[in-house]
Design a protein around this motif. Structure first.
Motif, PDB file in Angstrom:
ATOM      1  N   UNK A  52       4.081 -21.820  11.142  1.00 14.74           N
ATOM      2  CA  UNK A  52       4.977 -21.510  10.039  1.00 14.74           C
ATOM      3  C   UNK A  52       4.599 -20.336   9.163  1.00 14.74           C
ATOM      4  N   UNK A  53       5.499 -20.080   8.206  1.00 11.19           N
ATOM      5  CA  UNK A  53       5.394 -18.893   7.359  1.00 11.19           C
ATOM      6  C   UNK A  53       4.071 -18.779   6.627  1.00 11.19           C
ATOM      7  N   UNK A  54       3.676 -19.841   5.946  1.00  8.25           N
ATOM      8  CA  UNK A  54       2.545 -19.769   5.022  1.00  8.25           C
ATOM      9  C   UNK A  54       1.220 -19.538   5.743  1.00  8.25           C
ATOM     10  N   UNK A  55       1.046 -20.177   6.888  1.00  8.39           N
ATOM     11  CA  UNK A  55      -0.200 -20.009   7.649  1.00  8.39           C
ATOM     12  C   UNK A  55      -0.311 -18.586   8.177  1.00  8.39           C
ATOM     13  N   UNK A  56       0.783 -18.076   8.731  1.00  9.71           N
ATOM     14  CA  UNK A  56       0.771 -16.710   9.274  1.00  9.71           C
ATOM     15  C   UNK A  56       0.523 -15.700   8.165  1.00  9.71           C
ATOM     16  N   UNK A  57       1.164 -15.897   7.028  1.00  2.43           N
ATOM     17  CA  UNK A  57       0.982 -14.941   5.940  1.00  2.43           C
ATOM     18  C   UNK A  57      -0.446 -14.958   5.399  1.00  2.43           C
ATOM     19  N   UNK A  58      -0.994 -16.139   5.240  1.00  7.27           N
ATOM     20  CA  UNK A  58      -2.366 -16.235   4.738  1.00  7.27           C
ATOM     21  C   UNK A  58      -3.343 -15.538   5.681  1.00  7.27           C
ATOM     22  N   UNK A  59      -3.163 -15.688   6.982  1.00  5.07           N
ATOM     23  CA  UNK A  59      -4.047 -15.044   7.953  1.00  5.07           C
ATOM     24  C   UNK A  59      -3.897 -13.528   7.902  1.00  5.07           C
ATOM     25  N   UNK A  60      -2.660 -13.067   7.766  1.00  2.00           N
ATOM     26  CA  UNK A  60      -2.457 -11.623   7.665  1.00  2.00           C
ATOM     27  C   UNK A  60      -3.172 -11.067   6.429  1.00  2.00           C
ATOM     28  N   UNK A  61      -2.990 -11.721   5.322  1.00  2.00           N
ATOM     29  CA  UNK A  61      -3.622 -11.258   4.087  1.00  2.00           C
ATOM     30  C   UNK A  61      -5.140 -11.219   4.231  1.00  2.00           C
ATOM     31  N   UNK A  62      -5.723 -12.236   4.833  1.00  2.00           N
ATOM     32  CA  UNK A  62      -7.167 -12.284   4.987  1.00  2.00           C
ATOM     33  C   UNK A  62      -7.661 -11.136   5.865  1.00  2.00           C
ATOM     34  N   UNK A  63      -6.922 -10.836   6.924  1.00  2.00           N
ATOM     35  CA  UNK A  63      -7.318  -9.706   7.775  1.00  2.00           C
ATOM     36  C   UNK A  63      -7.212  -8.389   7.012  1.00  2.00           C
ATOM     37  N   UNK A  64      -6.195  -8.240   6.182  1.00  2.00           N
ATOM     38  CA  UNK A  64      -6.053  -7.021   5.381  1.00  2.00           C
ATOM     39  C   UNK A  64      -7.230  -6.844   4.437  1.00  2.00           C
ATOM     40  N   UNK A  65      -7.670  -7.937   3.854  1.00  2.00           N
ATOM     41  CA  UNK A  65      -8.834  -7.883   2.956  1.00  2.00           C
ATOM     42  C   UNK A  65     -10.084  -7.516   3.744  1.00  2.00           C
ATOM     43  N   UNK A  66     -10.273  -8.139   4.897  1.00  2.00           N
ATOM     44  CA  UNK A  66     -11.471  -7.902   5.702  1.00  2.00           C
ATOM     45  C   UNK A  66     -11.560  -6.459   6.189  1.00  2.00           C
ATOM     46  N   UNK A  67     -10.416  -5.844   6.494  1.00  5.46           N
ATOM     47  CA  UNK A  67     -10.458  -4.465   6.981  1.00  5.46           C
ATOM     48  C   UNK A  67     -10.456  -3.441   5.848  1.00  5.46           C
ATOM     49  N   UNK A  68     -10.436  -3.908   4.595  1.00  4.64           N
ATOM     50  CA  UNK A  68     -10.489  -3.001   3.455  1.00  4.64           C
ATOM     51  C   UNK A  68      -9.158  -2.371   3.098  1.00  4.64           C
ATOM     52  N   UNK A  69      -8.086  -2.863   3.687  1.00  5.07           N
ATOM     53  CA  UNK A  69      -6.768  -2.320   3.380  1.00  5.07           C
ATOM     54  C   UNK A  69      -6.244  -2.847   2.055  1.00  5.07           C
ATOM     55  N   UNK A  70      -6.600  -4.065   1.717  1.00  2.00           N
ATOM     56  CA  UNK A  70      -6.138  -4.718   0.499  1.00  2.00           C
ATOM     57  C   UNK A  70      -7.342  -5.136  -0.334  1.00  2.00           C
ATOM     58  N   UNK A  71      -7.292  -4.842  -1.631  1.00  2.93           N
ATOM     59  CA  UNK A  71      -8.327  -5.256  -2.575  1.00  2.93           C
ATOM     60  C   UNK A  71      -7.845  -6.530  -3.276  1.00  2.93           C
TER      61      UNK A  71
END
Length: 514
Positions: free
Chosen positions: A238-257
């Motif tokens: 579902x939506x929430x799990x996929x979004x949370x994983x995307x956000x975490x990857x963005x943080x890990x790669x330094x794209x999102x602070x």
């Protein structure tokens, strides 16, 4: 003397065989890949789970921008990109039509000696063959059935569609266009034609500019079964799990602070849990097809890169990649389509992903296509240029806009932007060259950036952004609040008033007759 003559002959033949010339080697080839209605977090290199290895490799060999802007809507974005002026100045701000008061990248770069090629979607009423491109193949309109943009073929169901669409092949315009090939698929067809043009002697003997403008992943949701199969079960949580994983990857790669962009944007709580089993299956299937469409785009970009590599031209080719607006929450408005769930993704269907998946696609930003908030106007932007970018895999947070592409390519192409064209006065370029940013330098932008589409509007000056949907303006400091959650309109009324005044002055500057 005979030895020298033979040597010169061999040199001349090698230039023809390997598609190079002294001229072609001096200036880089340019490819601009534009996709349609893709979210900020869909690509693997921007946090997504969709398999985009070829695009990710471009990012590894180049620069990823985190603050590149479009206009929130397809045809104004494409007009900005092609002309270097705002859509309001070219008459492409309210409905798609002719690009007025402007020259196109095709016209400018062809005058500079480039071979100019365009394949894919234009979304206007002009044939790009008449606007400076040596070749144009593709959809002149906004969207179409991927399997058959025209009329029903014998032995097949009626294509899902809104209406008939215009299609161009060089100087000819077809209405409708019904491909004879039963295996026609628009994403593949656009690439096929571009690869054919790269084989032409005229293209091999000049530097070239290729505008490869895919319709994917814009609805309708149409994809090859083998591509859809790759994503079976991927979206079942579902939506929430996929979004949370995307956000975490963005943080890990330094794209999102996470300090300036905390995880706060998501579909309504319980949006997935309240669905029935059948509704969840349908929702997951929609995103599976969407992912497959973007996967196929990536496969085709791989084909393009392989061709450039085979011709020995990849190292001196700039490849740029972007989307024309954020993920799409719209309904389709189709008048002919099958509602049979077994037809999902096929010729007879015509479906879209819906609002909740669009929110996920635009992680971590607010809203989606049509809005001037970050989710509607911020796009991934990748620039790969092996010969010109030294710091491979870099990220760049400088603010940029589609109006900047014209001045960037004018500088790269070592040419000038005209004051008039065929005796007609044109609007000066509105953007700035991004070339310094490719090597880690700073881009000087003396003027604010502006947006307006339907009820939406925005103006950004430095880190301050005033934005609205409807009459009420909001104010955000994007250096501290990138996903626009803390409205400063009340506490910083003076700053907001100043920005809104600049926006109103900008809007008042357009000739209403244009």
């Amino acid at each position: 003397m005979s030895f020298l003559k033979n040597l010169l002959t061999v040199f001349a033949l090698s230039c023809l065989c390997f598609g190079s010339s002294l001229w072609a080697e001096e200036r880089p080839n340019i490819v601009f890949v534009l996709v349609d209605d893709m979210g900020y977090s869909d690509l693997g290199c921007y946090g997504g789970e969709i398999q985009t290895p070829n695009i990710d490799r471009l990012a590894e060999r180049g620069v990823r921008f985190s603050q590149m802007y479009n206009t929130a809507k397809c045809f104004p974005s494409r007009a900005c990109l092609l002309t270097g002026i705002y859509a309001q100045q070219s008459g492409m701000d309210k409905k798609h039509g002719e690009m007025k008061n402007a020259v196109t990248l095709g016209e400018v770069l062809r005058e500079a000696g480039y071979r100019t090629l365009a394949s894919g979607k234009h979304h206007g009423t002009e044939n790009l063959y008449d606007r400076g491109f040596d070749h144009y193949y593709g959809l002149r309109d906004g969207c179409c059935n991927f399997w058959n943009p025209g009329e029903r073929r014998p032995g097949e169901p009626e294509p899902g569609r809104k209406r008939a669409r215009h299609w161009c092949i060089d100087e000819q315009t077809f209405y409708p266009y019904t491909p004879e090939d039963p295996d026609f698929y628009a994403t593949d067809a656009f690439t096929d034609r571009a690869l054919e043009w790269l084989e032409e002697p005229e293209t091999q003997q000049k530097p070239f500019f290729l505008y490869l403008a895919y319709t994917a992943p814009h609805y309708p949701l149409h994809a090859w079964p083998e591509d859809i199969a790759k994503y079976k079960g991927v979206y079942d949580e579902g939506y929430h799990v996929i979004q949370r994983r995307r956000y975490q990857r963005q943080v890990e790669m330094g794209l999102v602070d996470p300090e300036t962009t905390p995880f706060t944007q998501e579909p309504k709580p319980g949006a997935w849990e309240t669905l029935s089993r059948d509704e969840r299956a349908k929702e997951a299937q929609r995103m599976e097809i969407y992912a497959a469409m973007l996967d196929r785009v990536d496969q085709n970009i791989g084909r393009l890169v392989d061709k450039l590599q085979a011709h020995g031209r990849l190292e001196n080719t700039i490849i740029m990649f972007a989307s024309d607006n954020g993920g799409c929450a719209e309904g389709t408005g189709a008048v002919v389509f099958s509602e049979d769930p077994n037809d999902a993704g096929t010729l007879a269907s015509y479906d879209t992903v819906g609002e909740n998946w669009a929110i996920v696609q635009n992680t971590p930003f607010r809203f989606y296509k049509n809005y001037s908030h970050e989710g509607g106007i911020c796009t991934p932007f990748i620039v790969s240029w092996p010969d010109g970018i030294k710091e491979k895999g870099a990220m760049n947070d400088q603010v940029s806009h589609f109006i900047d592409i014209m001045p960037t390519l004018v500088e790269i192409g070592e040419t000038t932007y005209p004051k008039s064209y065929y005796g007609e006065k044109i609007v000066p370029m509105q953007g700035v060259s991004l070339l310094p940013a490719f090597s880690g330098g700073k881009v000087a932008r003396p003027e604010p950036l502006f947006w307006q589409w339907k009820q939406g509007g925005a103006v950004r000056l430095g880190d301050l952004k005033a934005v609205k949907w409807g009459p009420q303006w909001e104010l955000y400091d994007l250096s501290k609040d990138r996903n626009e959650t803390e409205n400063l309109a009340a506490s910083h009324a003076e700053e907001l008033s100043g920005l809104v005044a600049r926006w109103e002055q900008w809007m008042a500057s357009f000739d209403p007759e244009e």
